[in-house]
Design an enzyme around this catalytic site. Structure first.
Site, PDB file in Angstrom:
ATOM      1  N   LYS A  87      11.527  -7.001 -12.307  1.00 44.02           N
ATOM      2  CA  LYS A  87      12.875  -7.082 -12.252  1.00 44.02           C
ATOM      3  C   LYS A  87      13.461  -7.106 -10.864  1.00 44.02           C
ATOM      4  CE  LYS A  87      12.765  -4.676 -16.581  1.00 44.02           C
ATOM      5  NZ  LYS A  87      12.944  -3.314 -16.850  1.00 44.02           N
ATOM      6  N   ARG A 109      -2.895  -1.293  -4.723  1.00 40.04           N
ATOM      7  CA  ARG A 109      -3.351  -2.793  -4.141  1.00 40.04           C
ATOM      8  C   ARG A 109      -2.108  -3.427  -4.169  1.00 40.04           C
ATOM      9  NH1 ARG A 109      -8.606  -6.274  -5.848  1.00 40.04           N
ATOM     10  NH2 ARG A 109      -9.332  -4.561  -4.298  1.00 40.04           N
TER      11      ARG A 109
HETATM   12  C1  NCD Z   1     -12.445  -7.718  -2.664  1.00 42.74           C
HETATM   13  C2  NCD Z   1     -10.765  -7.562  -2.254  1.00 42.74           C
HETATM   14  O1  NCD Z   1     -10.057  -7.660  -3.200  1.00 42.74           O
HETATM   15  O2  NCD Z   1     -10.652  -7.630  -1.169  1.00 42.74           O
HETATM   16  N1  NCD Z   1     -12.752  -7.274  -3.783  1.00 42.74           N
HETATM   17  C3  NCD Z   1     -13.046  -5.931  -4.026  1.00 42.74           C
HETATM   18  O3  NCD Z   1     -12.102  -5.104  -4.027  1.00 42.74           O
HETATM   19  N2  NCD Z   1     -14.470  -5.825  -4.264  1.00 42.74           N
HETATM   20  C4  NCD Z   1     -12.954  -8.977  -2.191  1.00 42.74           C
HETATM   21  C5  NCD Z   1     -12.332 -10.398  -2.721  1.00 42.74           C
HETATM   22  O4  NCD Z   1     -11.606 -10.343  -3.482  1.00 42.74           O
HETATM   23  O5  NCD Z   1     -13.083 -11.327  -2.243  1.00 42.74           O
END
Ligand code: NCD
Length: 320
Positions: A87, A109
């Site tokens: 939103k 993340r």
């Molecule tokens: C990686 C990322 O997300 O940076 N994955 C992870 O966390 N093990 C690598 C990737 O996505 O290639």
């Protein structure tokens, strides 16, 4: 002040070794079927896992780590679709909300470089820890730690190693964090092998120069793999490419070069030392053939297991 895990530069080798000793102790408890004792580590603490980009290992292992330590875990994947971000809510307001809801730690993340730092500024007055689970093309410190833990457990040392890094070195945050963190150990030499447009960026190369570590760009896979102790291969981060033209150029480099960047059984047999290790942060797309998975030198599933231990140690370090 809350303890945050934001980037690889915040860890010197002593701090890393303390974390690894904590990871070893956790591993011993698990091996001796004493996991129940671990539940008393952070009982009742609340962990939010807020993932605005896709994840399998990082999210599951942080969430499992929290549960095994006795935490309450609340998570969302694809927060850009399944939270109020859809939103138009800002990251700052999302973080503040989790802090008001009595979070002790937030695993974040996000697709924007610097987002974990921004979140930490909001969370700090609440005493809430932020753990960076990948911020765009920036860093992925918990991955670098689990990678280095895997190297240490394989060689029983963290110095005097030749490390070959291949694939998308420009956009891969795991390899960027790994190279930065490894540069604080003695006598590590790096070989980089990637399509020209995906070469390791200058900020990391400057970091290596500053720490007096040797590095070179390799023209062939043979040059990169032969004599290497650690081989760290990565996926092309297509989601970070800005134009279709660049994607086209990458694929030409990858496939028109007769699989120039793909490690298969042939490469393992001809160029990889018997006592070398092959690592990958996962997910693997095409860059390592499935036939290599069960080679005793392939360590990528050991990395996954180590990720759980190291992330448990990180939560303990932040919250205890
Ligand atoms: C990686 C990322 O997300 O940076 N994955 C992870 O966390 N093990 C690598 C990737 O996505 O290639």
């Amino acid at each position: 002040m809350a303890k945050h895990i934001l980037n690889s530069s915040q860890f010197d080798s002593d701090k890393v070794e303390r974390l690894f000793q904590m990871s070893d102790e956790i591993n011993q408890k698990i091996d001796h079927k004493r996991e129940k004792e671990l539940l008393r580590t952070l009982p009742g603490n609340i962990l939010f896992s807020f993932f605005c980009e896709e994840s399998t290992r990082t999210r599951f292992s942080f969430e499992t780590a929290g549960m095994l330590l006795g935490m309450h875990v609340i998570g969302t994947e694809n927060a850009k679709k399944f939270s109020s971000m859809v939103k138009g809510e800002s990251l700052r307001h999302s973080i503040r909300t989790m802090c008001e809801l009595r979070a002790n730690a937030i695993v974040l993340r996000h697709s924007t470089e610097g987002s974990a730092k921004e979140a930490a500024e909001i969370a700090d007055p609440y005493g809430v820890s932020i753990l960076n689970a990948g911020d765009g093309k920036g860093e992925h410190p918990s991955q670098a730690l689990l990678d280095i833990y895997t190297i240490r457990n394989s060689f029983d040392k963290l110095e005097n190693l030749a490390v070959a890094c291949g694939g998308d070195l420009a956009n891969g945050r795991t390899v960027r964090s790994l190279v930065r963190m490894l540069s604080s150990y003695d006598d590590i030499s790096f070989r980089f092998f990637s399509p020209r447009e995906l070469q390791m960026k200058q900020d990391v190369l400057d970091h290596l120069e500053k720490h007096g570590q040797r590095w070179r760009v390799c023209k062939t896979m043979e040059e990169a793999l032969k004599g290497a102790d650690v081989i760290y291969w990565t996926r092309s981060q297509l989601e970070r490419f800005t134009s279709w033209q660049k994607i086209g150029r990458y694929f030409r480099a990858l496939f028109a070069g007769n699989g120039k960047y793909i490690i298969g059984k042939h490469e393992m047999e001809t160029w990889v030392k018997p006592d070398a290790i092959l690592m990958h942060p996962l997910p693997i797309k095409d860059e390592i053939e499935a036939g290599v998975d069960n080679d005793s030198r392939s360590k990528y599933f050991e990395q996954v297991k180590n990720g759980l231990l190291v992330r448990m140690a990180l939560l303990k370090y932040c919250l205890q």
